[in-house]
Design an enzyme around this catalytic site. Structure first.
Site, PDB file in Angstrom:
ATOM      1  N   CYS A 181       0.840  -1.198   0.000  1.00  0.00           N
ATOM      2  CA  CYS A 181       0.000   0.000   0.000  1.00  0.00           C
ATOM      3  C   CYS A 181       0.879   1.254   0.000  1.00  0.00           C
ATOM      4  CB  CYS A 181      -0.950  -0.068   1.197  1.00  0.00           C
ATOM      5  SG  CYS A 181      -2.268   1.133   1.193  1.00  0.00           S
ATOM      6  N   ILE A 182       0.760   2.128   0.997  1.00  0.00           N
ATOM      7  CA  ILE A 182       1.540   3.371   1.040  1.00  0.00           C
ATOM      8  C   ILE A 182       2.920   3.159   1.672  1.00  0.00           C
ATOM      9  CG2 ILE A 182       0.542   4.121   3.255  1.00  0.00           C
ATOM     10  CD1 ILE A 182       1.390   6.444   0.286  1.00  0.00           C
TER      11      ILE A 182
END
Ligand SMILES: *[C@@H]1O[C@H](CO)[C@@H](O)[C@H](O)[C@H]1NC(C)=O
Ligand SMILES: CC(=O)N[C@H]1CO[C@H](CO)[C@@H](O)[C@@H]1O
Length: 227
Positions: A137-138
């Site tokens: 994800c991030i």
């Protein structure tokens, strides 16, 4: 394969101010299936803020990253300052805004982001011991910042009709001097030289099982690099 010991680093509990719960769960399920031993850790610091997840608005509350992360860990968690990389074979970071708000300042500072000291030390310790690092994800922005010139994926660098709402992150990764590799949500990218394995997860607007599967590909690749 000998049972791998994997450290999982949490950043709170809930997508908007902490760890993305489904991602943490997917990582733990795949590690469990592979027979890995898991240790969970989180920094003992206050959250940047607390978000009311029903509407996504900030609340007048203070919460502690370690205490909130303990919800996901069912209490079995230690302060990140106590993590001894020598006792583990790999480290994995789930995503969620906590990685951009508490583990780093990417959410407020963008490419001028700072990485929490304990998080930076953790990444460098595993890296220097030539142990694999998994992120989704991030969280790949953490590696992009700490290991300048490394290769990571956050999915696509183009929005593609709402499928990749955070596509701008790919440009931020390039601006910080690292390389963004385009991947689908069910794939991972392996930076073989640096032993960094990344997958888009919730950077992609898609079905939950595809995110689960992509995280499985990342986790299994991380485990294969521990051999
Ligand atoms: C959270 O948001 C909902 C929806 O706006 C609201 O009804 C509730 O009172 C909020 N909770 C707190 C603790 O602010
Ligand atoms: C309240 C608080 O301490 N928030 C911190 C969350 O983590 C980031 C990155 O380390 C800090 O910049 C914030 O101050």
């Amino acid at each position: 394969m000998a049972q791998a010991k994997v450290a999982v680093i949490l950043s709170g509990c809930g997508v908007y101010d902490g760890t993305e719960v489904h991602e943490a769960s997917a990582i733990l399920v795949h590690l469990s299936r592979a027979g890995s031993e898991v240790g969970m850790f989180a920094p003992n610091i206050n959250q940047m803020h607390v978000i009311n997840h029903t509407k996504g608005e900030p609340m007048e509350q203070n919460r502690n990253v370690l205490e909130e992360s303990a919800r996901i860990a069912r209490g079995k968690i230690s302060a990140l300052s106590e993590l001894d990389s020598k006792k583990f074979d790999a480290v994995i970071f789930p995503g969620g805004f906590g990685a951009a708000k508490n583990l780093s300042s990417f959410a407020s500072d963008g490419t001028a982001m700072k990485v929490n000291d304990e998080v930076e030390k953790t990444l460098k310790d595993f890296y220097n011991e030539k142990k694999p690092i998994g992120l989704c994800c991030i969280s790949p922005v953490l590696a992009a910042k700490v290991f300048n010139g490394c290769e990571v994926t956050v999915g696509s660098d183009k929005e593609e009709g709402g499928k990749w709402p955070h596509a701008g992150t790919a440009g931020a990764i390039e601006s910080m001097g690292s390389k963004h590799i385009k991947k689908s949500v069910t794939e991972c990218h392996v930076d073989d030289k640096n032993k960094i394995v990344t997958t888009p997860a919730f950077m992609c607007e898609t079905k939950l099982h595809e995110i689960f599967d992509g995280i499985g590909v990342m986790v299994n690749k991380v485990l294969s690099l521990t051999k």
